[in-house]
Scaffold this motif. Sequence first.
Motif, PDB file in Angstrom:
ATOM      1  N   PRO A  88       7.632  28.399  19.043  1.00 50.46           N
ATOM      2  CA  PRO A  88       7.393  29.669  19.730  1.00 50.46           C
ATOM      3  C   PRO A  88       6.062  30.317  19.382  1.00 50.46           C
ATOM      4  CG  PRO A  88       9.059  29.901  18.002  1.00 50.46           C
ATOM      5  CD  PRO A  88       8.798  28.439  18.171  1.00 50.46           C
ATOM      6  N   ARG A  89       5.451  29.925  18.264  1.00 55.62           N
ATOM      7  CA  ARG A  89       4.180  30.532  17.886  1.00 55.62           C
ATOM      8  C   ARG A  89       2.990  29.923  18.628  1.00 55.62           C
ATOM      9  NH1 ARG A  89       4.635  30.734  11.267  1.00 55.62           N
ATOM     10  NH2 ARG A  89       6.780  31.473  11.148  1.00 55.62           N
ATOM     11  N   ASP A  90       3.183  28.772  19.221  1.00 50.90           N
ATOM     12  CA  ASP A  90       2.081  28.114  19.922  1.00 50.90           C
ATOM     13  C   ASP A  90       1.736  28.869  21.204  1.00 50.90           C
ATOM     14  OD1 ASP A  90       1.806  25.922  18.143  1.00 50.90           O
ATOM     15  OD2 ASP A  90       3.578  25.010  19.022  1.00 50.90           O
ATOM     16  N   GLY A  91       0.444  28.984  21.492  1.00 50.21           N
ATOM     17  CA  GLY A  91       0.038  29.485  22.792  1.00 50.21           C
ATOM     18  C   GLY A  91       0.316  28.433  23.845  1.00 50.21           C
ATOM     19  N   TRP A  92       0.233  28.841  25.126  1.00 51.26           N
ATOM     20  CA  TRP A  92       0.594  27.896  26.173  1.00 51.26           C
ATOM     21  C   TRP A  92      -0.339  26.702  26.214  1.00 51.26           C
ATOM     22  CZ3 TRP A  92      -2.420  26.438  30.330  1.00 51.26           C
ATOM     23  CH2 TRP A  92      -3.531  27.227  30.629  1.00 51.26           C
ATOM     24  N   ARG A  93      -1.637  26.920  25.933  1.00 48.45           N
ATOM     25  CA  ARG A  93      -2.576  25.801  25.943  1.00 48.45           C
ATOM     26  C   ARG A  93      -2.248  24.811  24.829  1.00 48.45           C
ATOM     27  NH1 ARG A  93      -8.197  26.876  28.412  1.00 48.45           N
ATOM     28  NH2 ARG A  93      -8.701  25.018  27.188  1.00 48.45           N
ATOM     29  N   GLU A  94      -1.984  25.334  23.634  1.00 52.20           N
ATOM     30  CA  GLU A  94      -1.676  24.454  22.494  1.00 52.20           C
ATOM     31  C   GLU A  94      -0.378  23.683  22.735  1.00 52.20           C
ATOM     32  OE1 GLU A  94      -4.437  27.569  21.367  1.00 52.20           O
ATOM     33  OE2 GLU A  94      -2.420  27.679  22.254  1.00 52.20           O
ATOM     34  N   ALA A 139       5.600  28.448  32.763  1.00 52.82           N
ATOM     35  CA  ALA A 139       6.190  29.692  33.252  1.00 52.82           C
ATOM     36  C   ALA A 139       5.855  30.839  32.311  1.00 52.82           C
ATOM     37  CB  ALA A 139       7.696  29.541  33.405  1.00 52.82           C
ATOM     38  N   GLY A 140       5.877  30.556  31.011  1.00 51.24           N
ATOM     39  CA  GLY A 140       5.516  31.579  30.041  1.00 51.24           C
ATOM     40  C   GLY A 140       4.072  32.016  30.163  1.00 51.24           C
ATOM     41  N   ALA A 141       3.224  31.108  30.636  1.00 54.11           N
ATOM     42  CA  ALA A 141       1.813  31.446  30.834  1.00 54.11           C
ATOM     43  C   ALA A 141       1.614  32.305  32.075  1.00 54.11           C
ATOM     44  CB  ALA A 141       0.982  30.170  30.952  1.00 54.11           C
ATOM     45  N   GLY A 142       2.554  32.230  33.038  1.00 54.02           N
ATOM     46  CA  GLY A 142       2.438  33.049  34.241  1.00 54.02           C
ATOM     47  C   GLY A 142       2.526  32.297  35.546  1.00 54.02           C
ATOM     48  N   PHE A 143       2.631  30.966  35.500  1.00 57.12           N
ATOM     49  CA  PHE A 143       2.764  30.208  36.743  1.00 57.12           C
ATOM     50  C   PHE A 143       4.189  30.344  37.290  1.00 57.12           C
ATOM     51  CE2 PHE A 143      -0.816  28.088  34.690  1.00 57.12           C
ATOM     52  CZ  PHE A 143      -1.703  27.982  35.739  1.00 57.12           C
ATOM     53  N   ALA A 150       3.128  22.317  40.571  1.00 61.18           N
ATOM     54  CA  ALA A 150       1.831  21.654  40.714  1.00 61.18           C
ATOM     55  C   ALA A 150       1.080  21.607  39.385  1.00 61.18           C
ATOM     56  CB  ALA A 150       0.985  22.369  41.765  1.00 61.18           C
ATOM     57  N   ALA A 151       1.203  22.657  38.588  1.00 56.39           N
ATOM     58  CA  ALA A 151       0.516  22.689  37.297  1.00 56.39           C
ATOM     59  C   ALA A 151       1.069  21.617  36.365  1.00 56.39           C
ATOM     60  CB  ALA A 151       0.662  24.069  36.663  1.00 56.39           C
ATOM     61  N   LEU A 152       2.395  21.473  36.322  1.00 55.56           N
ATOM     62  CA  LEU A 152       2.986  20.438  35.472  1.00 55.56           C
ATOM     63  C   LEU A 152       2.612  19.053  35.992  1.00 55.56           C
ATOM     64  CD1 LEU A 152       4.751  19.730  33.068  1.00 55.56           C
ATOM     65  CD2 LEU A 152       6.749  19.819  34.577  1.00 55.56           C
ATOM     66  N   ALA A 153       2.616  18.865  37.309  1.00 55.60           N
ATOM     67  CA  ALA A 153       2.243  17.572  37.881  1.00 55.60           C
ATOM     68  C   ALA A 153       0.797  17.226  37.543  1.00 55.60           C
ATOM     69  CB  ALA A 153       2.437  17.595  39.398  1.00 55.60           C
ATOM     70  N   ALA A 154      -0.082  18.224  37.537  1.00 54.89           N
ATOM     71  CA  ALA A 154      -1.488  17.971  37.217  1.00 54.89           C
ATOM     72  C   ALA A 154      -1.641  17.446  35.793  1.00 54.89           C
ATOM     73  CB  ALA A 154      -2.305  19.248  37.401  1.00 54.89           C
ATOM     74  N   VAL A 155      -0.903  18.033  34.865  1.00 54.64           N
ATOM     75  CA  VAL A 155      -0.970  17.577  33.467  1.00 54.64           C
ATOM     76  C   VAL A 155      -0.401  16.167  33.342  1.00 54.64           C
ATOM     77  CG1 VAL A 155      -0.185  18.021  31.112  1.00 54.64           C
ATOM     78  CG2 VAL A 155      -0.867  19.934  32.572  1.00 54.64           C
ATOM     79  N   ASN A 156       0.751  15.930  33.955  1.00 55.60           N
ATOM     80  CA  ASN A 156       1.363  14.600  33.879  1.00 55.60           C
ATOM     81  C   ASN A 156       0.477  13.546  34.532  1.00 55.60           C
ATOM     82  OD1 ASN A 156       3.635  15.526  32.539  1.00 55.60           O
ATOM     83  ND2 ASN A 156       4.801  15.867  34.419  1.00 55.60           N
ATOM     84  N   ASP A 157      -0.150  13.891  35.652  1.00 56.88           N
ATOM     85  CA  ASP A 157      -1.040  12.947  36.333  1.00 56.88           C
ATOM     86  C   ASP A 157      -2.241  12.597  35.448  1.00 56.88           C
ATOM     87  OD1 ASP A 157       0.641  13.035  38.485  1.00 56.88           O
ATOM     88  OD2 ASP A 157      -0.656  14.270  39.749  1.00 56.88           O
ATOM     89  N   HIS A 158      -2.752  13.589  34.727  1.00 54.03           N
ATOM     90  CA  HIS A 158      -3.876  13.317  33.819  1.00 54.03           C
ATOM     91  C   HIS A 158      -3.458  12.334  32.728  1.00 54.03           C
ATOM     92  CE1 HIS A 158      -7.292  13.711  31.197  1.00 54.03           C
ATOM     93  NE2 HIS A 158      -6.532  14.188  30.225  1.00 54.03           N
ATOM     94  N   VAL A 159      -2.299  12.545  32.156  1.00 50.95           N
ATOM     95  CA  VAL A 159      -1.820  11.651  31.095  1.00 50.95           C
ATOM     96  C   VAL A 159      -1.664  10.231  31.622  1.00 50.95           C
ATOM     97  CG1 VAL A 159       0.088  11.153  29.525  1.00 50.95           C
ATOM     98  CG2 VAL A 159      -0.643  13.517  29.859  1.00 50.95           C
ATOM     99  N   ILE A 160      -0.977  10.090  32.745  1.00 46.10           N
ATOM    100  CA  ILE A 160      -0.713   8.759  33.294  1.00 46.10           C
ATOM    101  C   ILE A 160      -2.014   8.073  33.706  1.00 46.10           C
ATOM    102  CG2 ILE A 160       0.364   7.537  35.226  1.00 46.10           C
ATOM    103  CD1 ILE A 160       2.592   9.677  35.110  1.00 46.10           C
ATOM    104  N   LEU A 236      -4.531  31.439  36.577  1.00 40.89           N
ATOM    105  CA  LEU A 236      -3.393  32.274  36.189  1.00 40.89           C
ATOM    106  C   LEU A 236      -3.366  33.564  36.993  1.00 40.89           C
ATOM    107  CD1 LEU A 236      -3.376  31.886  32.302  1.00 40.89           C
ATOM    108  CD2 LEU A 236      -1.579  31.158  33.884  1.00 40.89           C
ATOM    109  N   PRO A 237      -2.181  34.025  37.359  1.00 43.59           N
ATOM    110  CA  PRO A 237      -2.083  35.295  38.099  1.00 43.59           C
ATOM    111  C   PRO A 237      -2.765  36.422  37.340  1.00 43.59           C
ATOM    112  CG  PRO A 237       0.026  34.176  38.033  1.00 43.59           C
ATOM    113  CD  PRO A 237      -0.866  33.407  37.117  1.00 43.59           C
ATOM    114  N   GLY A 238      -3.512  37.223  38.073  1.00 47.76           N
ATOM    115  CA  GLY A 238      -4.188  38.347  37.461  1.00 47.76           C
ATOM    116  C   GLY A 238      -5.593  38.063  37.026  1.00 47.76           C
ATOM    117  N   ARG A 239      -5.976  36.768  37.036  1.00 48.09           N
ATOM    118  CA  ARG A 239      -7.359  36.440  36.676  1.00 48.09           C
ATOM    119  C   ARG A 239      -8.257  36.661  37.867  1.00 48.09           C
ATOM    120  NH1 ARG A 239      -8.175  33.162  32.111  1.00 48.09           N
ATOM    121  NH2 ARG A 239     -10.372  33.419  32.646  1.00 48.09           N
TER     122      ARG A 239
END
Length: 240
Positions: A88-94, A139-143, A150-160, A236-239
Motif C-alpha cells: 500500500p505504500r507504493d505509488g502507482w508508478r512503482e 484505478a487508484g491512480a485515477g483511470f 486500455a492502460a493495463l493492456a498497454a503495460v501488458n503489451d509492452h512486457v510481451i 490522468l484525469p485532471g492533468r
Amino acid sequence: MTTPSPSVWLRPERPARDRRLSRRRIVACAVAILDAEGGKGLSMRRIAGELGVTAGSLYWYVTTKDELLELALDEVLGEVLAEAGTGPRDGWREALAALAAANRAMLLRHPWVLSDLAGRPNLGPNALALSEAGLAVLAGAGFADADLDAALAAVNDHVIGAVAAETSWRAALDRTGAGTAEWAEEAAAYMRQVARDHPLLGRRMAAAGDVDVERECARRFAFGLECLLDGLAARLPGRP
C-alpha cells in the motif's frame, strides 16, 4: 453426450483418489517439461512416466492436454504477484513497474508462455488475481472505465513485446554462432552495403557488436516502461 467444458476452471476440481497423484503434482511436472522442452515435449504419457503412474490415471484430474496447458499457464502466472511484492505504500508508478518487471522475469523463465498466452482463456485464480492487481493500481491512480482497460493492456503489451524481441534476439545470436568469425566474414560485404545505404542504422548495428544482450535488453525494457508510465501519467484525469 456431454459437451467438454471450454475451460478447466469452469468445472470443480475432482478430489484426489491416489496418494501418489494430485492435480498439483501433475501441473508441477508439466511446467518442468515445458520449461525444458516447450510444448513439443509435453504429453499425458510423458507426465505419467515421470510420475510413475499409468497415463489413464491422469484423466481423473485432467481430461485433455489443453486443460493441462491451461493449468500450467495459471501456475506460472502466480509467480508474478509473489515476485512483485507491491504494498500500500507504493505509488502507482512503482507498483505498476514492479508488476511489469515481475511479469517480464516470469516470461523469460518460462518462454513457452508467450505462445500459450494468446491461445488459451485466462480464467484461473492467478490470472484473475494478477489482472485485478493491475486494475486496482491504475484505478487508484485515477483511470476508469475503458481507459482503465486500455492502460493495463498497454503495460501488458509492452512486457510481451519486449520479451518477444529479446527472445528473438537471443535466437538470432544462437543461429549465427553468437557472432562467430565465420558468420562475420560472410556478412561483411552485405553489412558494408547496409552502412552505406542506411548510415544511421549501419552505425547502430556496428555498435551492437559488443553489446551485453542481457543488460541491454533490461535497459531497453526499463526505458520503454518509463516512457509508457510518463505517457499514462500525462493522461490522468485532471492533468492539463
